[in-house]
Design an enzyme around this catalytic site. Structure first.
Site, short mmCIF file in Angstrom:
data_model
loop_
_atom_site.label_atom_id
_atom_site.label_comp_id
_atom_site.label_asym_id
_atom_site.label_seq_id
_atom_site.Cartn_x
_atom_site.Cartn_y
_atom_site.Cartn_z
N SER A 13 59.09 -11.53 17.73
CA SER A 13 58.96 -10.31 18.52
C SER A 13 58.38 -9.15 17.71
CB SER A 13 60.33 -9.90 19.09
OG SER A 13 60.80 -10.85 20.01
N CYS A 23 65.53 -10.54 26.46
CA CYS A 23 64.58 -9.59 25.87
C CYS A 23 63.29 -9.52 26.68
CB CYS A 23 64.35 -9.96 24.41
SG CYS A 23 63.55 -8.64 23.46
N PHE A 24 62.18 -10.02 26.16
CA PHE A 24 60.93 -10.06 26.92
C PHE A 24 61.15 -10.79 28.23
CE2 PHE A 24 56.45 -11.36 27.67
CZ PHE A 24 55.80 -10.17 27.41
N GLN A 30 62.33 -8.49 30.91
CA GLN A 30 61.25 -7.70 31.50
C GLN A 30 60.42 -8.55 32.46
OE1 GLN A 30 59.41 -6.49 27.85
NE2 GLN A 30 61.22 -5.36 27.19
N GLY A 73 60.48 -2.55 22.45
CA GLY A 73 59.81 -1.26 22.57
C GLY A 73 59.36 -0.96 23.99
N HIS A 117 70.06 -9.54 22.62
CA HIS A 117 70.00 -10.90 22.07
C HIS A 117 71.40 -11.51 21.93
CE1 HIS A 117 65.69 -11.09 20.89
NE2 HIS A 117 65.82 -9.77 20.96
N GLU A 172 72.09 -14.48 21.32
CA GLU A 172 72.08 -15.46 20.22
C GLU A 172 72.22 -14.77 18.87
OE1 GLU A 172 68.07 -13.84 19.82
OE2 GLU A 172 69.40 -14.22 21.51
#
Length: 376
Positions: free
Chosen positions: A46, A260-261, A264, A304, A350, A352
């Site tokens: 990332s 995370c991503f 989104q 971000g 996260h 994990e």
């Protein structure tokens, strides 16, 4: 002593000394507040195309080892590294070498001896921005270095998942007797950390890690019990293929979990938009509120960009009603979304960890329950 400089897009220059390889590194300057876990940070895909500024004053104390990397082959993904006071030696029983030796081996350009507090305060007030680290033969007049920094591509609009994704599918087998698995998960690699398939393996799950370019037909051939969307770099507004794929998964009724991503991506698939944050969330002690229970988890984060939304917001989607399930206790940023019927959910942080707290590891068990039909 050799000289190195960190040059920011707005013309600010910080002078220090080379750390790691010498030369030129270009990327977006961001800061990470973790007091530990620098190896996991450096190897997290990332962070691709980012120059990471460490807020911890001392970095490298525990050296480098063969166990903590979050990328295949121990690859360092950061574009550059900026620290205050690097340790000249490794002091840990697992260490196989020093951090600087590894940076040199992987040709990662870094800078040490700068006032990282001043850099972080600058980025907090002005926002993450284009930057460059220059040393030795890459040094030039400040105006020339600033021009090089400004000429690079912005993170806004950057489509990077394909640059960090696996080129070929691979399988992480479940722990336990060979050939025995509880479930099969198709994990889309948008920059996946190695600890994620490990978490599935510990729960008896066979994990097929697939390239970011994978089609729904290729996923369907695996007949998975669930689909996982990983973390990754870049602007989620550019990930149209993955968003369309996610909508196909939702339409087929396959249980889905994103991190995370991946959060989104699910948000976009459900109709929400994304935006670039001023300086993002990057650390291992960020509090998140679960609005279903009111409980707070301390989480590891690295992003971000974020989804537009508010705490507890409900909204209609083609797949049924959805809700903003989690927000950051510090600033109200969206940290999770889900379909109300429970068949798809995601979080911005996260679970994990690696590095970080394990408060949210239960989300993997929640996904297992969903695949078992108990969470619907």
């Amino acid at each position: 002593m050799s000289k190195a400089v960190l040059v920011l897009e707005d013309g600010r220059v910080f002078t220090g000394r080379p750390f790691g390889a010498t030369g030129q590194a270009l990327g977006e300057a961001v800061f990470s507040t973790g007091m530990s876990g620098y190896q996991e940070t450096l190897t997290d895909p990332s962070y691709h195309r980012q120059i990471v500024v460490a807020t911890a004053p001392q970095i490298g104390n525990t050296g480098w080892n063969g166990e903590d990397s979050e990328s295949r082959g121990e690859r360092i993904w950061v574009a550059g590294y900026a620290v205050r006071d690097p340790s000249p030696r490794a002091s840990n029983w697992r260490a196989t070498g020093t951090l600087e030796d590894e940076l040199i081996r992987q040709r990662i350009v870094g800078i040490a001896g700068i006032d990282t507090r001043a850099v972080v305060r600058h980025l907090r007030s002005r926002g993450s921005m284009k930057a460059g680290v220059f040393s030795d033969g890459a040094l030039a007049e400040p105006a020339d270095l600033i021009a090089r920094v400004r000429a690079q591509q912005s993170m806004l609009g950057a489509d990077l998942a394909g640059e960090v994704s696996t080129a070929e599918p691979y399988v992480v087998e479940p722990d336990g007797p060979p050939g025995v698995s509880r479930f099969t998960v198709a994990a889309l690699d948008l920059g996946i950390k190695t600890n994620t398939p490990r978490n599935f393996a510990r729960r008896g799950i066979r994990c097929h890690v697939l390239p970011a370019s994978t089609t729904f037909e290729q996923i369907a051939e695996l007949n998975p019990h669930g689909v996982f969307l990983s973390n990754g770099p870049g602007d989620p507004a550019t990930a149209d293929h993955v968003v369309a794929l996610t909508r196909e998964v939702l339409g087929a009724g396959i249980p889905l979990f994103g991190i995370c991503f991946g959060n989104q991506i699910l948000g976009r698939a459900l109709g929400l938009s994304t935006y670039k944050m001023v300086f993002g969330h990057r650390g291992i002690n960020i509090p998140v509120v679960d609005h279903a229970t009111g409980r707070v988890a301390v989480t590891a984060q690295n992003h971000g960009f974020a989804l537009q939304g508010e705490a507890g917001q409900s909204f209609a989607t083609p797949f049924g009603p959805a809700v903003v399930s989690h927000t950051c206790a510090n600033d109200g940023v969206v940290e999770g979304v889900k379909l109300v019927d429970g068949r798809a959910f995601s979080v911005q942080y996260h679970p994990e960890a690696a590095a970080g707290p394990h408060d949210a590891e239960y989300l993997f068990d929640q996904f297992v329950e969903l695949m078992a039909g108990e969470g619907r």
